[in-house]
Design an enzyme around this catalytic site. Sequence first.
Site, PDB file in Angstrom:
ATOM      1  N   GLY A   2      24.808  -6.390  37.690  1.00  0.00           N
ATOM      2  CA  GLY A   2      25.610  -6.057  37.024  1.00  0.00           C
ATOM      3  C   GLY A   2      24.788  -6.425  35.893  1.00  0.00           C
ATOM      4  O   GLY A   2      23.808  -7.054  35.358  1.00  0.00           O
ATOM      5  N   ASP A  32      25.751  -0.143  31.657  1.00  0.00           N
ATOM      6  CA  ASP A  32      24.526  -0.739  31.592  1.00  0.00           C
ATOM      7  C   ASP A  32      23.386  -0.704  30.586  1.00  0.00           C
ATOM      8  O   ASP A  32      23.148  -1.206  30.236  1.00  0.00           O
ATOM      9  CB  ASP A  32      24.051  -0.498  32.700  1.00  0.00           C
ATOM     10  CG  ASP A  32      24.412  -0.784  33.847  1.00  0.00           C
ATOM     11  OD1 ASP A  32      24.073  -1.888  34.990  1.00  0.00           O
ATOM     12  OD2 ASP A  32      25.761  -0.396  34.556  1.00  0.00           O
ATOM     13  N   LYS A  84      27.954   3.393  36.489  1.00  0.00           N
ATOM     14  CA  LYS A  84      28.117   3.370  37.697  1.00  0.00           C
ATOM     15  C   LYS A  84      27.968   4.720  37.795  1.00  0.00           C
ATOM     16  O   LYS A  84      28.766   5.072  37.848  1.00  0.00           O
ATOM     17  CB  LYS A  84      28.707   2.675  38.202  1.00  0.00           C
ATOM     18  CG  LYS A  84      29.006   2.220  39.314  1.00  0.00           C
ATOM     19  CD  LYS A  84      27.110   2.210  40.676  1.00  0.00           C
ATOM     20  CE  LYS A  84      26.687   1.183  39.924  1.00  0.00           C
ATOM     21  NZ  LYS A  84      25.527   0.836  40.752  1.00  0.00           N
TER      22      LYS A  84
END
Length: 342
Positions: free
Chosen positions: A53, A238, A249
């Site tokens: 994460g 991200d 993702k």
Amino acid sequence: MADVSGPEPRPLVWTGSSLRLLDQTALPEALVHLEVDDPDELVAAIRRLAVRGAPALGVAGAFGVALALRSAEREGWETGRLDAALRRLRAARPTALALAAGVDAAARRIPDGMSAVLAVAERLAVEDETANRAIGRHGADGVLARTTRRPLRVLTHCNTGSLATAGWGTALGVIRELHARGAVEVVHVDETRPLLQGSRLTAWELSRAGIDCRIQADSAAAGAILRGLVDVALVGADRIAANGDVANKIGTVGIALACAYADIPFVVAASRSTIDPGTPSGADIPIEERDGAEVLSLAGRATAPPGVRGFNPAFDVTPAHLVSLLVTEDGARPGGPIPAVR
């Protein structure tokens, strides 16, 4: 099965001499903690997704600098060896901007000693949880302003909760806030192949929070959206390029395309630290490609014939024009180019 009651899970805690990680590869079967006191041990834990994460990686990276400095002082490392350890740490997950940023922020304080390095890591953790709470509020306001059905049927992908952050969560933090306002009927949780962060982690967190959820195969997401079973999709990020393209993702871009076709909001919730003004567009974001073996098996059992190779990018890029709403701790705004910080 790991207990779904108890205090909010923390993905990492500094013990005073080591970094204690909640091993996310063991969930939901068991709560397993790892004691990491070496920077290369942390690199290995990051690569195998024991800690993961973007926000959590930023904090882990900063504490990793402390681990490297401890090892250097204990073992009498030369400067070059310390620098090399920090480069390995920085590059452990190349798509996640927060990891490199956390390492860099803490490394700048190395000349001031261990206490200064630890202060940076602790500050990043506090700032991240504060930011996540604000993201939750701004995101809930934005979602409710752009939807009419109550309560909402939400779709989410991967894991963006307390396990992925220093506390509360980004996209999952928005879902928590919506739930607190009585505005969530059910959450459709993509399983998130190949490592199942959705079914293993997000469903676990939602169960702990008392939020009704259904796990679905990633390939079911577009059909559920087009059938009218979803009112809003909420995902994290991200890295966000200067033009507003979003790396998240693998599987995220398909959700965005389905939302655009169905004319429902596709919402990205991420901290300000995820925005990378030095990266012009999504085409410039490095995409981590993981071991192809991860897509050739499931739960340790082969799902492909011998000799077949796997293609396993960990992330994809969603074009900015597909983002209905970008939520950070600074507020919610339509997707598109990111205004320059003055």
